[in-house]
Enzyme design. Structure first.
Site, PDB file in Angstrom:
ATOM      1  N   LYS A   5      19.342  60.159  43.094  1.00 27.32           N
ATOM      2  CA  LYS A   5      19.033  61.471  42.526  1.00 27.32           C
ATOM      3  C   LYS A   5      17.538  61.608  42.229  1.00 27.32           C
ATOM      4  O   LYS A   5      16.923  62.622  42.549  1.00 27.32           O
ATOM      5  CB  LYS A   5      19.860  61.703  41.255  1.00 27.32           C
ATOM      6  CG  LYS A   5      21.369  61.753  41.514  1.00 27.32           C
ATOM      7  CD  LYS A   5      22.147  62.098  40.270  1.00 27.32           C
ATOM      8  CE  LYS A   5      22.110  60.989  39.225  1.00 27.32           C
ATOM      9  NZ  LYS A   5      22.782  59.756  39.691  1.00 27.32           N
ATOM     10  N   THR A   6      16.948  60.584  41.620  1.00 30.47           N
ATOM     11  CA  THR A   6      15.512  60.631  41.342  1.00 30.47           C
ATOM     12  C   THR A   6      14.705  60.646  42.628  1.00 30.47           C
ATOM     13  O   THR A   6      13.718  61.376  42.757  1.00 30.47           O
ATOM     14  CB  THR A   6      15.104  59.417  40.480  1.00 30.47           C
ATOM     15  OG1 THR A   6      15.848  59.435  39.259  1.00 30.47           O
ATOM     16  CG2 THR A   6      13.619  59.463  40.159  1.00 30.47           C
TER      17      THR A   6
ATOM     18  N   ASP B 203      16.023  64.113  34.143  1.00 35.04           N
ATOM     19  CA  ASP B 203      17.109  63.163  34.363  1.00 35.04           C
ATOM     20  C   ASP B 203      18.079  63.220  33.178  1.00 35.04           C
ATOM     21  O   ASP B 203      17.670  63.486  32.043  1.00 35.04           O
ATOM     22  CB  ASP B 203      16.532  61.755  34.504  1.00 35.04           C
ATOM     23  CG  ASP B 203      17.518  60.798  35.139  1.00 35.04           C
ATOM     24  OD1 ASP B 203      18.555  61.254  35.671  1.00 35.04           O
ATOM     25  OD2 ASP B 203      17.258  59.578  35.098  1.00 35.04           O
TER      26      ASP B 203
ATOM     27  N   THR C  54      24.822  62.212  35.511  1.00 37.69           N
ATOM     28  CA  THR C  54      25.909  61.315  35.910  1.00 37.69           C
ATOM     29  C   THR C  54      27.247  61.814  35.396  1.00 37.69           C
ATOM     30  O   THR C  54      28.288  61.256  35.744  1.00 37.69           O
ATOM     31  CB  THR C  54      25.652  59.892  35.361  1.00 37.69           C
ATOM     32  OG1 THR C  54      25.469  59.965  33.943  1.00 37.69           O
ATOM     33  CG2 THR C  54      24.403  59.287  36.003  1.00 37.69           C
TER      34      THR C  54
ATOM     35  N   ARG D  93      20.628  51.207  44.821  1.00 37.56           N
ATOM     36  CA  ARG D  93      19.814  50.533  43.806  1.00 37.56           C
ATOM     37  C   ARG D  93      20.274  49.090  43.628  1.00 37.56           C
ATOM     38  O   ARG D  93      19.450  48.172  43.532  1.00 37.56           O
ATOM     39  CB  ARG D  93      19.904  51.282  42.467  1.00 37.56           C
ATOM     40  CG  ARG D  93      19.086  50.633  41.357  1.00 37.56           C
ATOM     41  CD  ARG D  93      19.292  51.361  40.040  1.00 37.56           C
ATOM     42  NE  ARG D  93      18.811  52.738  40.117  1.00 37.56           N
ATOM     43  CZ  ARG D  93      19.144  53.693  39.262  1.00 37.56           C
ATOM     44  NH1 ARG D  93      19.990  53.427  38.273  1.00 37.56           N
ATOM     45  NH2 ARG D  93      18.653  54.907  39.386  1.00 37.56           N
TER      46      ARG D  93
END
Length: 355
Positions: free
Chosen positions: A84-85, A129, A178, A237
């Site tokens: 997402k980032t 975020d 999230t 990640r």
């Protein structure tokens, strides 16, 4: 507000192998940060996986560029670690603009948000975020900023207070969450595009690792990268983190090559099993089976038994265990499935799988 938000400059080039060597001599912390930055793709064409979101987002950005206007506000939802980032940074890169980064927990007052919004420039991207964790007062201010590109600054208190409208330049808000179910409907409806990121396939993760290994200048075999990808819980990640740990093992105890033996040996050292379960996952599953005969057992009791907070068990371990079909949530509590017993090599007592 400098401690709560920051800008990212996309003018810097990715570090080359020689640059990484120079950074290595300068210090391990610096090279790790450079490596992390290098692993993030800069354009949509370099972003691996999530084909539907990439296609939809590409249409939004291309149409906005053709009109010469800022794109609609974008909401990205999905589990942690899926990109997402990275997508927020890609949006800014594709728009040839700067990105301002902050987080929902950091915006606890309307004044915090007003300070960030008033410093934005034309066409800039604001990335928030965990946007569902913003304070209610700031959230209500954001409604007007998203729709009308203005904020109302309150001057004074009590009956004599006056609202002074402050015009804002056109900007694009990118929100990441999230837990999209916690977003209020008025906020969710103000986003022009909503994209949900799903877990990656092993094949996509392997492609991510091939690129990461190349960027980090490490030698790796196809079978070694496939082994890492299969234990990465569908999350890039985690895959990149495990790749660096396998690289460490290969350099210290192996041949320097990230191959299948190195991957298996390193992941055994770091307690990541063949299905991606780590220490906490196995502790939860093992405790559920061996101490509570497979359940059902309540969350708080299970958390105390593994010496963790209930929120940690519920938000970190449970989602993956449920997705893998190793445990199940029932109205009476958590229970181990037949697959969960089999994964531990245990035989369930008679009658425990009748849920």
């Amino acid at each position: 507000m400098s401690d709560r938000s920051y800008e990212v400059d996309f003018g810097a080039e990715e570090p080359t192998g020689a640059e990484l060597e120079r950074l290595t001599r300068a210090g391990a912390g610096e090279v790790e940060r450079a490596a992390e930055a290098a692993l993030r793709p800069k354009g949509l064409g370099d972003f691996i996986g999530q084909p539907q979101v990439r296609e939809q987002l590409s249409l939004v950005l291309d149409a906005a560029a053709a009109r010469g206007k800022a794109p609609d506000h974008v909401l990205l939802s999905g589990p942690p670690g899926l990109g997402k980032t990275t997508l927020a940074m890609i949006i800014a890169h594709e728009m040839r603009s700067q990105i301002r980064i902050t987080s929902g927990p950091a915006v606890q007052h309307a004044g915090d948000l007003a300070a960030i919004l008033s410093s934005l420039e034309e066409g800039e991207v604001l990335f928030i975020d965990e946007i569902h964790r913003m304070a209610r007062a700031a959230e209500e201010m954001l409604y007007v900023a998203m729709e009308d590109f203005r904020v109302d600054v309150i001057v004074g208190k009590g009956p004599g207070a006056t609202a002074i409208p402050l015009e804002l330049p056109a900007f694009t808000l990118v929100g990441a969450t999230t837990r999209s179910g916690l977003l209020p409907a008025p906020l969710r409806d103000r986003f022009g595009f909503t994209g949900h990121l799903d877990f990656y396939t092993v094949a996509d993760l392997q492609t991510v690792l091939v690129r990461s290994a190349r960027m980090l200048g490490m030698e790796a075999s196809e079978t070694g990268l496939q082994e890492i990808a299969s234990r990465s819980r569908g999350t890039p990640r985690i895959a990149n983190r495990l790749l660096r740990r396998v690289r460490d093992w290969a350099q210290v105890r192996g041949t320097g090559v990230v191959d299948l033996p190195a991957a298996r040996s390193a992941l055994e050292v770091y307690e990541v099993d063949e299905r991606g379960l780590d220490r906490l996952d196995r502790a939860v599953l093992s405790t559920l089976c061996t101490r509570f005969a497979g359940g059902p057992v309540g969350l708080s009791t299970l958390a105390v038994s593994v010496a963790e907070e209930p929120e940690t068990v519920e938000e970190v371990a449970e989602p993956f265990l449920v997705r893998e079909g190793l445990i199940s949530r029932t109205p009476r509590g958590r229970v181990a499935t037949a697959d969960g017993w089999a994964h531990l090599g245990l035989t369930p007592p008679d009658g425990t799988l009748g849920f």
